[in-house]
Scaffold this motif. Structure first.
Motif, PDB file in Angstrom:
ATOM      1  N   LYS A 142     -32.694  60.763 -27.075  1.00 24.92           N
ATOM      2  CA  LYS A 142     -33.616  59.921 -26.326  1.00 24.92           C
ATOM      3  C   LYS A 142     -33.649  58.490 -26.835  1.00 24.92           C
ATOM      4  O   LYS A 142     -33.737  57.541 -26.045  1.00 24.92           O
ATOM      5  CB  LYS A 142     -35.023  60.529 -26.377  1.00 24.92           C
ATOM      6  CG  LYS A 142     -36.061  59.743 -25.595  1.00 24.92           C
ATOM      7  CD  LYS A 142     -37.421  60.422 -25.661  1.00 24.92           C
ATOM      8  CE  LYS A 142     -38.462  59.633 -24.879  1.00 24.92           C
ATOM      9  NZ  LYS A 142     -39.802  60.288 -24.934  1.00 24.92           N
ATOM     10  N   ASP A 143     -33.581  58.315 -28.146  1.00 24.56           N
ATOM     11  CA  ASP A 143     -33.761  56.984 -28.733  1.00 24.56           C
ATOM     12  C   ASP A 143     -32.449  56.348 -29.177  1.00 24.56           C
ATOM     13  O   ASP A 143     -32.407  55.614 -30.169  1.00 24.56           O
ATOM     14  CB  ASP A 143     -34.726  57.073 -29.919  1.00 24.56           C
ATOM     15  CG  ASP A 143     -36.105  57.568 -29.500  1.00 24.56           C
ATOM     16  OD1 ASP A 143     -36.562  57.162 -28.421  1.00 24.56           O
ATOM     17  OD2 ASP A 143     -36.703  58.369 -30.243  1.00 24.56           O
ATOM     18  N   SER A 144     -31.360  56.601 -28.457  1.00 21.83           N
ATOM     19  CA  SER A 144     -30.076  55.985 -28.802  1.00 21.83           C
ATOM     20  C   SER A 144     -30.181  54.463 -28.732  1.00 21.83           C
ATOM     21  O   SER A 144     -30.868  53.911 -27.866  1.00 21.83           O
ATOM     22  CB  SER A 144     -28.986  56.472 -27.847  1.00 21.83           C
ATOM     23  OG  SER A 144     -28.762  57.852 -28.016  1.00 21.83           O
ATOM     24  N   LEU A 187     -28.493  50.463 -28.676  1.00 21.68           N
ATOM     25  CA  LEU A 187     -27.380  49.716 -28.100  1.00 21.68           C
ATOM     26  C   LEU A 187     -26.278  49.494 -29.125  1.00 21.68           C
ATOM     27  O   LEU A 187     -25.087  49.606 -28.817  1.00 21.68           O
ATOM     28  CB  LEU A 187     -27.881  48.369 -27.569  1.00 21.68           C
ATOM     29  CG  LEU A 187     -26.812  47.419 -27.012  1.00 21.68           C
ATOM     30  CD1 LEU A 187     -26.134  48.035 -25.796  1.00 21.68           C
ATOM     31  CD2 LEU A 187     -27.435  46.073 -26.652  1.00 21.68           C
ATOM     32  N   LEU A 188     -26.661  49.193 -30.361  1.00 25.77           N
ATOM     33  CA  LEU A 188     -25.691  48.949 -31.427  1.00 25.77           C
ATOM     34  C   LEU A 188     -25.509  50.220 -32.246  1.00 25.77           C
ATOM     35  O   LEU A 188     -26.427  50.661 -32.942  1.00 25.77           O
ATOM     36  CB  LEU A 188     -26.174  47.808 -32.332  1.00 25.77           C
ATOM     37  CG  LEU A 188     -25.248  47.450 -33.502  1.00 25.77           C
ATOM     38  CD1 LEU A 188     -23.919  46.906 -32.986  1.00 25.77           C
ATOM     39  CD2 LEU A 188     -25.915  46.439 -34.424  1.00 25.77           C
ATOM     40  N   GLY A 189     -24.324  50.817 -32.165  1.00 27.90           N
ATOM     41  CA  GLY A 189     -24.033  52.002 -32.956  1.00 27.90           C
ATOM     42  C   GLY A 189     -23.447  51.616 -34.299  1.00 27.90           C
ATOM     43  O   GLY A 189     -22.399  50.964 -34.358  1.00 27.90           O
ATOM     44  N   SER A 190     -24.092  52.007 -35.384  1.00 28.82           N
ATOM     45  CA  SER A 190     -23.604  51.660 -36.724  1.00 28.82           C
ATOM     46  C   SER A 190     -22.846  52.812 -37.374  1.00 28.82           C
ATOM     47  O   SER A 190     -22.387  52.700 -38.511  1.00 28.82           O
ATOM     48  CB  SER A 190     -24.780  51.240 -37.619  1.00 28.82           C
ATOM     49  OG  SER A 190     -25.748  52.270 -37.687  1.00 28.82           O
ATOM     50  N   THR A 191     -22.717  53.929 -36.656  1.00 27.79           N
ATOM     51  CA  THR A 191     -21.895  55.064 -37.071  1.00 27.79           C
ATOM     52  C   THR A 191     -21.084  55.507 -35.855  1.00 27.79           C
ATOM     53  O   THR A 191     -21.357  55.081 -34.720  1.00 27.79           O
ATOM     54  CB  THR A 191     -22.758  56.247 -37.549  1.00 27.79           C
ATOM     55  OG1 THR A 191     -23.533  56.732 -36.430  1.00 27.79           O
ATOM     56  CG2 THR A 191     -23.701  55.831 -38.673  1.00 27.79           C
ATOM     57  N   THR A 192     -20.097  56.368 -36.089  1.00 37.27           N
ATOM     58  CA  THR A 192     -19.307  56.858 -34.957  1.00 37.27           C
ATOM     59  C   THR A 192     -20.184  57.640 -33.984  1.00 37.27           C
ATOM     60  O   THR A 192     -20.088  57.469 -32.765  1.00 37.27           O
ATOM     61  CB  THR A 192     -18.156  57.748 -35.456  1.00 37.27           C
ATOM     62  OG1 THR A 192     -17.309  56.960 -36.301  1.00 37.27           O
ATOM     63  CG2 THR A 192     -17.337  58.285 -34.290  1.00 37.27           C
ATOM     64  N   MET A 193     -21.064  58.485 -34.514  1.00 36.41           N
ATOM     65  CA  MET A 193     -21.953  59.248 -33.648  1.00 36.41           C
ATOM     66  C   MET A 193     -22.894  58.316 -32.887  1.00 36.41           C
ATOM     67  O   MET A 193     -23.130  58.489 -31.687  1.00 36.41           O
ATOM     68  CB  MET A 193     -22.761  60.251 -34.474  1.00 36.41           C
ATOM     69  CG  MET A 193     -23.481  61.301 -33.642  1.00 36.41           C
ATOM     70  SD  MET A 193     -22.363  62.398 -32.744  1.00 36.41           S
ATOM     71  CE  MET A 193     -21.759  63.424 -34.088  1.00 36.41           C
ATOM     72  N   ARG A 210     -23.112  57.718 -28.780  1.00 36.60           N
ATOM     73  CA  ARG A 210     -24.369  57.820 -28.031  1.00 36.60           C
ATOM     74  C   ARG A 210     -24.683  56.516 -27.306  1.00 36.60           C
ATOM     75  O   ARG A 210     -25.192  56.530 -26.186  1.00 36.60           O
ATOM     76  CB  ARG A 210     -25.501  58.207 -28.982  1.00 36.60           C
ATOM     77  CG  ARG A 210     -25.427  59.662 -29.440  1.00 36.60           C
ATOM     78  CD  ARG A 210     -26.630  60.057 -30.261  1.00 36.60           C
ATOM     79  NE  ARG A 210     -26.638  61.491 -30.528  1.00 36.60           N
ATOM     80  CZ  ARG A 210     -26.724  62.025 -31.742  1.00 36.60           C
ATOM     81  NH1 ARG A 210     -26.809  61.237 -32.812  1.00 36.60           N
ATOM     82  NH2 ARG A 210     -26.728  63.328 -31.902  1.00 36.60           N
ATOM     83  N   SER A 211     -24.385  55.399 -27.931  1.00 38.58           N
ATOM     84  CA  SER A 211     -24.588  54.127 -27.247  1.00 38.58           C
ATOM     85  C   SER A 211     -23.695  54.040 -26.013  1.00 38.58           C
ATOM     86  O   SER A 211     -24.125  53.599 -24.946  1.00 38.58           O
ATOM     87  CB  SER A 211     -24.277  52.963 -28.191  1.00 38.58           C
ATOM     88  OG  SER A 211     -24.359  51.732 -27.500  1.00 38.58           O
ATOM     89  N   GLY A 212     -22.449  54.500 -26.169  1.00 40.45           N
ATOM     90  CA  GLY A 212     -21.494  54.431 -25.071  1.00 40.45           C
ATOM     91  C   GLY A 212     -21.802  55.371 -23.925  1.00 40.45           C
ATOM     92  O   GLY A 212     -21.248  55.225 -22.828  1.00 40.45           O
ATOM     93  N   ALA A 219     -25.247  53.291 -22.086  1.00 38.44           N
ATOM     94  CA  ALA A 219     -24.379  52.777 -21.023  1.00 38.44           C
ATOM     95  C   ALA A 219     -24.720  53.378 -19.665  1.00 38.44           C
ATOM     96  O   ALA A 219     -24.694  52.680 -18.642  1.00 38.44           O
ATOM     97  CB  ALA A 219     -22.916  53.052 -21.369  1.00 38.44           C
ATOM     98  N   ILE A 220     -25.045  54.671 -19.632  1.00 42.71           N
ATOM     99  CA  ILE A 220     -25.394  55.292 -18.350  1.00 42.71           C
ATOM    100  C   ILE A 220     -26.649  54.657 -17.769  1.00 42.71           C
ATOM    101  O   ILE A 220     -26.717  54.364 -16.568  1.00 42.71           O
ATOM    102  CB  ILE A 220     -25.578  56.816 -18.513  1.00 42.71           C
ATOM    103  CG1 ILE A 220     -24.219  57.507 -18.611  1.00 42.71           C
ATOM    104  CG2 ILE A 220     -26.363  57.397 -17.334  1.00 42.71           C
ATOM    105  CD1 ILE A 220     -24.292  59.013 -18.755  1.00 42.71           C
TER     106      ILE A 220
END
Length: 233
Positions: free
Chosen positions: A150-152, A154-160, A164-166, A170-171
């Motif tokens: 739920k709380d993904s 915009l900036l992903g600082s890990t691969t996971m 989730r950001s993507g 993004a959706i």
């Protein structure tokens, strides 16, 4: 006798026994067992998955088809391939007194459906959450399988977090942009959102109408009653 309304999907069956007001989500095997206890009730619905489990059922069956007479007119060029779930939902919403709207469904796929002055024009189909997560995992060597959060950010600082950001972020941005484009291009004022994942989309605008729980089955009831009234049941 009150019908059993059903939406037969790829992996589960959503059903509503209108005689007992019982809503349920069942596996194919559970649905067969469910019906053996109700052999005389009319089955009314559609199959977006394999409908072979209906073969041999004792129940009278009214399986919806693309060429059934519906209240909406259509400019869609391939009605035989149009998902019956999209078609039923649009016709049901039209019967509620809406002649121009954008209907967004959010499930395995995300669909956009345009109705303008009582005519279904078409729309778009996009991969849903699970399909995107699954494809990135299966079609690459090293990306892990992520799941909706739920709380993904915009900036992903890990691969996971990046996965989730993507998908999660993004959706939501994609849907907001698509809705805005459809509204502006087709001069629509109403946006109706339904489907199992609709609760993942924040209500950004007063023009968004979110469907109640089990709306797909209520839509089938509205189409059933329309057919009954017009003698085409």
């Amino acid at each position: 006798m009150q019908p059993i309304l059903f939406d037969l999907g790829n992996t589960t069956v959503k059903a509503w026994d209108t005689a007992t007001n019982n809503f349920c989500r069942l596996t194919s095997e559970e649905f067969i067992d469910f019906l053996t206890k109700r052999p005389d009730q009319l089955l009314f619905g559609y199959a977006t998955g394999n409908d072979s489990i209906l073969t041999g059922m004792k129940n009278p069956i009214r399986l919806l088809a693309a060429d059934d007479a519906m209240p909406l007119k259509s400019h869609y060029q391939e009605m035989s391939t149009l998902g019956l779930d999209r078609w039923v939902l649009c016709n049901s919403h039209f019967l509620e007194g809406n002649d121009s709207f954008l209907l967004v469904t959010m499930g395995t796929c995300i669909t956009y459906n345009i109705v303008k002055e009582g005519v279904f024009l078409g729309g778009a189909i996009s991969p849903g959450w699970e399909m995107r997560f699954e494809s990135m995992h299966k079609m690459t060597a090293n990306l892990p399988k992520a799941e909706y959060m739920k709380d993904s950010k915009l900036l992903g600082s890990t691969t996971m977090g990046s996965l989730r950001s993507g998908v999660d972020v993004a959706i939501q941005m994609e849907i907001a942009a698509m809705i805005e484009e459809y509204i502006n291009r087709f001069l629509l004022k109403k946006v109706f959102i339904c489907g199992g994942h609709s609760n993942r989309l924040p209500n950004h605008s007063k023009n968004y109408i979110f469907a109640p729980v089990n709306y797909e089955l209520h839509a089938l009831r509205r189409i059933h009653d329309y057919f009954f009234k017009n003698g085409t049941l």
